[in-house]
Design a protein around this motif. Structure first.
Motif, PDB file in Angstrom:
ATOM      1  N   THR A  66       0.840  -1.199   0.000  1.00 37.78           N
ATOM      2  CA  THR A  66       0.000   0.000   0.000  1.00 37.78           C
ATOM      3  C   THR A  66       0.876   1.251   0.000  1.00 37.78           C
ATOM      4  O   THR A  66       0.547   2.270  -0.612  1.00 37.78           O
ATOM      5  CB  THR A  66      -0.925   0.018   1.230  1.00 37.78           C
ATOM      6  N   ALA A  67       2.041   1.137   0.676  1.00 36.11           N
ATOM      7  CA  ALA A  67       2.966   2.273   0.757  1.00 36.11           C
ATOM      8  C   ALA A  67       3.536   2.640  -0.615  1.00 36.11           C
ATOM      9  O   ALA A  67       4.024   3.762  -0.809  1.00 36.11           O
ATOM     10  CB  ALA A  67       4.096   1.957   1.732  1.00 36.11           C
ATOM     11  N   TYR A  68       3.486   1.711  -1.574  1.00 36.70           N
ATOM     12  CA  TYR A  68       3.878   2.051  -2.948  1.00 36.70           C
ATOM     13  C   TYR A  68       2.926   3.092  -3.527  1.00 36.70           C
ATOM     14  O   TYR A  68       3.335   4.008  -4.244  1.00 36.70           O
ATOM     15  CB  TYR A  68       3.831   0.807  -3.839  1.00 36.70           C
ATOM     16  N   LEU A  69       1.626   2.912  -3.209  1.00 37.25           N
ATOM     17  CA  LEU A  69       0.620   3.828  -3.742  1.00 37.25           C
ATOM     18  C   LEU A  69       0.489   5.076  -2.879  1.00 37.25           C
ATOM     19  O   LEU A  69       0.083   6.132  -3.364  1.00 37.25           O
ATOM     20  CB  LEU A  69      -0.733   3.108  -3.825  1.00 37.25           C
ATOM     21  N   VAL A  70       0.798   4.942  -1.589  1.00 40.13           N
ATOM     22  CA  VAL A  70       0.711   6.077  -0.659  1.00 40.13           C
ATOM     23  C   VAL A  70       2.077   6.239   0.010  1.00 40.13           C
ATOM     24  O   VAL A  70       2.302   5.748   1.124  1.00 40.13           O
ATOM     25  CB  VAL A  70      -0.391   5.844   0.407  1.00 40.13           C
ATOM     26  N   PRO A  71       3.032   6.894  -0.656  1.00 41.71           N
ATOM     27  CA  PRO A  71       4.399   7.009  -0.138  1.00 41.71           C
ATOM     28  C   PRO A  71       4.471   7.625   1.267  1.00 41.71           C
ATOM     29  O   PRO A  71       5.443   7.383   1.988  1.00 41.71           O
ATOM     30  CB  PRO A  71       5.095   7.925  -1.159  1.00 41.71           C
ATOM     31  N   ALA A  76       9.728  -7.446 -12.370  1.00 44.57           N
ATOM     32  CA  ALA A  76       9.215  -8.036 -13.613  1.00 44.57           C
ATOM     33  C   ALA A  76       8.086  -7.191 -14.193  1.00 44.57           C
ATOM     34  O   ALA A  76       8.027  -6.952 -15.402  1.00 44.57           O
ATOM     35  CB  ALA A  76       8.723  -9.456 -13.343  1.00 44.57           C
ATOM     36  N   SER A  77       7.186  -6.735 -13.328  1.00 44.59           N
ATOM     37  CA  SER A  77       6.045  -5.940 -13.788  1.00 44.59           C
ATOM     38  C   SER A  77       6.502  -4.613 -14.386  1.00 44.59           C
ATOM     39  O   SER A  77       5.934  -4.131 -15.367  1.00 44.59           O
ATOM     40  CB  SER A  77       5.083  -5.701 -12.619  1.00 44.59           C
ATOM     41  N   HIS A  78       7.545  -4.028 -13.799  1.00 45.39           N
ATOM     42  CA  HIS A  78       8.085  -2.772 -14.334  1.00 45.39           C
ATOM     43  C   HIS A  78       8.658  -3.004 -15.729  1.00 45.39           C
ATOM     44  O   HIS A  78       8.502  -2.170 -16.632  1.00 45.39           O
ATOM     45  CB  HIS A  78       9.163  -2.222 -13.400  1.00 45.39           C
ATOM     46  N   PHE A  79       9.299  -4.155 -15.933  1.00 48.29           N
ATOM     47  CA  PHE A  79       9.869  -4.491 -17.240  1.00 48.29           C
ATOM     48  C   PHE A  79       8.765  -4.751 -18.262  1.00 48.29           C
ATOM     49  O   PHE A  79       8.885  -4.383 -19.422  1.00 48.29           O
ATOM     50  CB  PHE A  79      10.765  -5.725 -17.109  1.00 48.29           C
ATOM     51  N   ILE A  80       7.675  -5.376 -17.817  1.00 48.67           N
ATOM     52  CA  ILE A  80       6.586  -5.746 -18.729  1.00 48.67           C
ATOM     53  C   ILE A  80       5.714  -4.541 -19.081  1.00 48.67           C
ATOM     54  O   ILE A  80       5.405  -4.289 -20.241  1.00 48.67           O
ATOM     55  CB  ILE A  80       5.706  -6.856 -18.100  1.00 48.67           C
ATOM     56  N   PHE A  81       5.321  -3.783 -18.044  1.00 49.74           N
ATOM     57  CA  PHE A  81       4.323  -2.711 -18.229  1.00 49.74           C
ATOM     58  C   PHE A  81       4.912  -1.304 -18.210  1.00 49.74           C
ATOM     59  O   PHE A  81       4.172  -0.329 -18.353  1.00 49.74           O
ATOM     60  CB  PHE A  81       3.249  -2.797 -17.147  1.00 49.74           C
ATOM     61  N   GLY A  82       6.212  -1.189 -17.975  1.00 52.53           N
ATOM     62  CA  GLY A  82       6.811   0.136 -17.887  1.00 52.53           C
ATOM     63  C   GLY A  82       6.545   0.771 -16.530  1.00 52.53           C
ATOM     64  O   GLY A  82       6.376   0.082 -15.522  1.00 52.53           O
ATOM     65  N   ALA A 113       4.010   2.016 -15.234  1.00 51.83           N
ATOM     66  CA  ALA A 113       2.741   1.642 -14.584  1.00 51.83           C
ATOM     67  C   ALA A 113       2.847   0.302 -13.869  1.00 51.83           C
ATOM     68  O   ALA A 113       1.970  -0.065 -13.084  1.00 51.83           O
ATOM     69  CB  ALA A 113       1.624   1.567 -15.630  1.00 51.83           C
ATOM     70  N   GLY A 114       3.942  -0.430 -14.127  1.00 49.49           N
ATOM     71  CA  GLY A 114       4.091  -1.768 -13.562  1.00 49.49           C
ATOM     72  C   GLY A 114       4.067  -1.798 -12.054  1.00 49.49           C
ATOM     73  O   GLY A 114       3.484  -2.713 -11.445  1.00 49.49           O
ATOM     74  N   THR A 115       4.711  -0.812 -11.428  1.00 48.88           N
ATOM     75  CA  THR A 115       4.757  -0.768  -9.963  1.00 48.88           C
ATOM     76  C   THR A 115       3.363  -0.659  -9.378  1.00 48.88           C
ATOM     77  O   THR A 115       3.018  -1.341  -8.409  1.00 48.88           O
ATOM     78  CB  THR A 115       5.616   0.423  -9.487  1.00 48.88           C
ATOM     79  N   VAL A 116       2.540   0.210  -9.968  1.00 45.83           N
ATOM     80  CA  VAL A 116       1.164   0.385  -9.492  1.00 45.83           C
ATOM     81  C   VAL A 116       0.358  -0.894  -9.697  1.00 45.83           C
ATOM     82  O   VAL A 116      -0.371  -1.337  -8.813  1.00 45.83           O
ATOM     83  CB  VAL A 116       0.479   1.568 -10.218  1.00 45.83           C
ATOM     84  N   ILE A 117       0.513  -1.505 -10.882  1.00 44.09           N
ATOM     85  CA  ILE A 117      -0.227  -2.722 -11.202  1.00 44.09           C
ATOM     86  C   ILE A 117       0.074  -3.824 -10.202  1.00 44.09           C
ATOM     87  O   ILE A 117      -0.826  -4.468  -9.651  1.00 44.09           O
ATOM     88  CB  ILE A 117       0.096  -3.200 -12.642  1.00 44.09           C
ATOM     89  N   ILE A 118       1.371  -4.052  -9.927  1.00 45.67           N
ATOM     90  CA  ILE A 118       1.732  -5.149  -9.026  1.00 45.67           C
ATOM     91  C   ILE A 118       1.364  -4.813  -7.582  1.00 45.67           C
ATOM     92  O   ILE A 118       0.996  -5.700  -6.797  1.00 45.67           O
ATOM     93  CB  ILE A 118       3.231  -5.506  -9.155  1.00 45.67           C
ATOM     94  N   ALA A 119       1.454  -3.542  -7.205  1.00 49.98           N
ATOM     95  CA  ALA A 119       1.069  -3.147  -5.847  1.00 49.98           C
ATOM     96  C   ALA A 119      -0.414  -3.439  -5.603  1.00 49.98           C
ATOM     97  O   ALA A 119      -0.791  -3.977  -4.551  1.00 49.98           O
ATOM     98  CB  ALA A 119       1.358  -1.665  -5.620  1.00 49.98           C
TER      99      ALA A 119
END
Length: 471
Positions: A111-116, A301-307, A309-315
């Motif tokens: 959650t801290a990824y989305l709310v630093p 991996a998600s960052h590599f796949i989705f760019g 936006a990958g961090t948000v997607i996996i979070a």
């Protein structure tokens, strides 16, 4: 107990309880111990065979004892109250509650990824190394919220479980598809180019950071030690499927549906896990997997796949996954403590159902202790230590299938273990090798958890003596 859970609900409980945060993290440590895509997949396949073999074996016991309490009930009926209590003691002190705490904190961290601001905020309390953070408070809030929802009745918990488990299965399937379709530069051939060779890299600098230059070839007994260490992660990611046996008393036609749910659920999850690891191997090279920041391989991996936006997607995926996982663990665990209370082996208050026909007191006892473990900050270390104990209890239970066949062949068995005695023997063989290797090479994973369970012996004798006095 009211039979409100159908086969589909039971399968969702199995899958939802298994898929938490582990699959998104443990592959990094596994790669550091093995250094090869081939051996990484081998370990996941071994873990899959173990898990499904255990589920098939448990099916026979679930049909023989189709009532609440699951593994606790099986161990008590086969080996006596003492063995049942030791399992229940371990389950309450750390196995179930520690897992609930760890999964809840994983929810908070992602959650801290989305709310630093959650990461940046000063601790609410700090004394030396001990501190209480906003992430821990969020974890406790999630535990208490899910506990409250489950006190409203099994229908509430079931609905939540089905929604969140279904969501994360769809999301994982999407990640697997994208991991092959959207990756332009595949690392799959590179990661498998080492063949049967294996490597280890656990060297760190003075700050505890892993050094990428430290890869060393390993083989023989060292490789066996590396496999055992890697399996700590894969085994921990694959536990909790037996939670469905805890709620047998609330499942329609439990003699058939409990075993079906365990076999279907564990098989599906292990196939998903192996596929997700192929995605990691396809999207990332060996160093990127082994040294992913904070071991978050899925994020890399998600960052590599989705760019970006990958961090948000996996979070979001991990938040959905951990929320649903904890709901299943909370729903199921309390039923064991209620059954123990009925046997005089737990607090008497845990025995009662509330007006919604659920064990409210047992739910709150479980939730409060899990919350305390969140505050302690020690649950992570405890969980590293219990993979050995969990497999040990799995082995004792699986052995119970063979023991009962010999001691009580006359018992009516609505379901018989497929390929008996091969299936239980496969689990016992792999489990024995795993435990022996940990005892030899990774003792920090064995003795602390084992001693924690043994502390339950004097507690058992105290409770037993107290019960005899009252009689």
């Amino acid at each position: 107990m009211q039979k409100k859970l159908k086969l589909w609900d039971a399968i969702m409980l199995v899958m939802g309880s298994m898929i938490g945060s582990g699959i998104f993290i443990v592959t990094a440590d596994m790669m550091r111990n093995l250094g090869s895509g081939f051996w990484l997949i081998v370990v996941w396949v071994i873990t899959g065979i173990m898990t499904v073999a255990a589920a098939i074996s448990y099916g026979e016991l679930s049909a023989l004892f189709p009532k609440a309490g699951g593994q606790y009930t099986y161990l008590k009926e086969i080996f006596g109250k003492r063995m049942g209590f030791l399992y229940g003691w371990g389950l309450f002190t750390v196995i179930q509650t520690g897992t609930i705490a760890a999964v809840a904190v994983a929810f908070g961290k992602f959650t801290a990824y989305l709310v630093p601001a959650l990461n940046d905020a000063a601790p609410l309390f700090q004394s030396g190394e001990f501190k209480i953070t906003w992430i821990q408070m969020l974890a406790i809030a999630i535990i208490l919220l899910l506990t409250y929802i489950n006190t409203r009745g099994v229908e509430s918990g079931k609905l939540l479980q089905n929604i969140f488990t279904g969501s994360k299965i769809i999301a994982l399937l999407g990640l697997i598809a994208a991991g092959f379709i959207l990756v332009d530069l595949s690392h799959l051939a590179e990661n498998f180019s080492f063949g049967y060779k294996s490597f280890s890299n656990l060297t760190t600098d003075r700050f505890g950071n892993f050094l990428k230059e430290g890869w060393e070839p390993i083989g023989g007994v060292t490789l066996l030690g590396g496999i055992a260490a890697a399996m700590v992660g894969s085994v921990f990611s694959s536990i909790a499927w037996e939670s469905v046996t805890f709620v047998s008393g609330e499942i329609e036609n439990p003699k058939k549906n409990v075993v079906r749910s365990m076999i279907y659920g564990t098989t599906a999850v292990m196939i998903l896990y192996i596929a997700v690891n192929y995605v990691y191997l396809n999207a990332l090279d060996r160093d990127s997997i082994a040294f992913a920041e904070n071991d978050r391989v899925a994020v890399a991996a998600s960052h590599f796949i989705f760019g970006s936006a990958g961090t948000v997607i996996i979070a979001v995926l991990v938040m959905v996954s951990t929320f649903g996982c904890n709901n299943g663990l909370i729903l199921a665990g309390a039923r064991v403590f209620q059954t123990m209370a009925k046997d005089g082996m737990f607090f008497r208050q845990a025995e009662k159902n509330n007006k919604n026909e659920v064990p409210e007191n047992a739910l709150w006892m479980q939730g409060i202790w899990a919350s305390i473990l969140c505050l302690s900050g020690q649950y992570g270390n405890l969980l590293d230590m219990i993979s050995f104990v969990i497999v040990l209890f799995y082995m004792i239970t699986v052995f119970g299938v063979i023991y009962l066949r010999i001691k009580k062949p006359e018992l009516e068995r609505p379901y018989k273990t497929w390929l008996y005695p091969v299936t239980p023997l496969i689990y016992l063989l792999i489990g024995t090798v795993f435990c022996i290797l940990l005892l030899i090479y990774k003792q920090q994973y064995t003795w602390p958890g084992f001693l924690m369970v043994l502390i339950g012996l004097p507690v058992y004798y105290f409770i037993n003596r107290k019960n005899k006095v009252q009689e």
